[in-house]
Design a protein around this motif. Sequence first.
Motif, PDB file in Angstrom:
ATOM      1  N   GLN A 226      14.735 -29.749 -21.199  1.00  0.00           N
ATOM      2  CA  GLN A 226      13.813 -30.661 -20.524  1.00  0.00           C
ATOM      3  C   GLN A 226      14.254 -32.067 -20.923  1.00  0.00           C
ATOM      4  O   GLN A 226      14.272 -32.399 -22.110  1.00  0.00           O
ATOM      5  CB  GLN A 226      12.378 -30.356 -20.958  1.00  0.00           C
ATOM      6  N   ASP A 227      14.660 -32.864 -19.944  1.00  0.00           N
ATOM      7  CA  ASP A 227      15.154 -34.226 -20.210  1.00  0.00           C
ATOM      8  C   ASP A 227      16.263 -34.241 -21.256  1.00  0.00           C
ATOM      9  O   ASP A 227      16.208 -34.992 -22.229  1.00  0.00           O
ATOM     10  CB  ASP A 227      14.016 -35.140 -20.656  1.00  0.00           C
ATOM     11  N   ARG A 228      17.256 -33.399 -21.101  1.00  0.00           N
ATOM     12  CA  ARG A 228      18.426 -33.311 -21.991  1.00  0.00           C
ATOM     13  C   ARG A 228      18.098 -32.830 -23.402  1.00  0.00           C
ATOM     14  O   ARG A 228      18.949 -32.855 -24.283  1.00  0.00           O
ATOM     15  CB  ARG A 228      19.159 -34.647 -22.079  1.00  0.00           C
TER      16      ARG A 228
ATOM     17  N   GLY B 211       7.031 -30.745 -17.087  1.00  0.00           N
ATOM     18  CA  GLY B 211       7.900 -31.785 -16.549  1.00  0.00           C
ATOM     19  C   GLY B 211       7.063 -32.850 -15.876  1.00  0.00           C
ATOM     20  O   GLY B 211       5.836 -32.737 -15.800  1.00  0.00           O
TER      21      GLY B 211
ATOM     22  N   HIS C  68      13.276 -32.373 -14.052  1.00  0.00           N
ATOM     23  CA  HIS C  68      14.103 -32.593 -15.248  1.00  0.00           C
ATOM     24  C   HIS C  68      14.239 -31.338 -16.108  1.00  0.00           C
ATOM     25  O   HIS C  68      14.225 -31.410 -17.334  1.00  0.00           O
ATOM     26  CB  HIS C  68      13.551 -33.740 -16.092  1.00  0.00           C
TER      27      HIS C  68
ATOM     28  N   GLU D  11      19.622 -37.206 -14.147  1.00  0.00           N
ATOM     29  CA  GLU D  11      18.261 -37.587 -14.558  1.00  0.00           C
ATOM     30  C   GLU D  11      17.407 -37.782 -13.338  1.00  0.00           C
ATOM     31  O   GLU D  11      17.817 -38.140 -12.300  1.00  0.00           O
ATOM     32  CB  GLU D  11      18.301 -38.880 -15.362  1.00  0.00           C
TER      33      GLU D  11
END
Length: 132
Positions: free
Chosen positions: A46-48, A66, A111, A132
């Motif tokens: 989740q978000d890198r 998310g 994401h 992103e």
Amino acid sequence: MPALQWLRDATTPADRALILALCLLLPLALWITQSRAAGRTVQIFQDRTLLAELPLAQERRIHVPGPLGDTVVEIRDGQARVLSSPCQGKQCIRAGWLAHAHDSAACVPNHVLVLIPGDAGGDGKDFDAIAE
């Protein structure tokens, strides 16, 4: 033999060479795509950020929060998939079951990335970038 005569009349030698090459390469392509190693774990990002690395042998559902809401990842029968997601396109769901090394499904609007890591060690760096 009339079908063979038609093939000779309707194609050039280059066409016939191309058809022969494709017929010879098709089994090789099928073998390569089917011989990938089965995955043992699934990584959920989740978000890198790696949220979880879970064994594919253990059945469960994971809710990944998310920006649009929860994306639900299902693990069952040695496979993982995005079961539901609040995004519009649903490409992550259409990716289907992931079971082999380097299989992935991404919900870009939410994401979320679901990845079966390869033999490189499961560090989540099998891709050089995640949108992103």
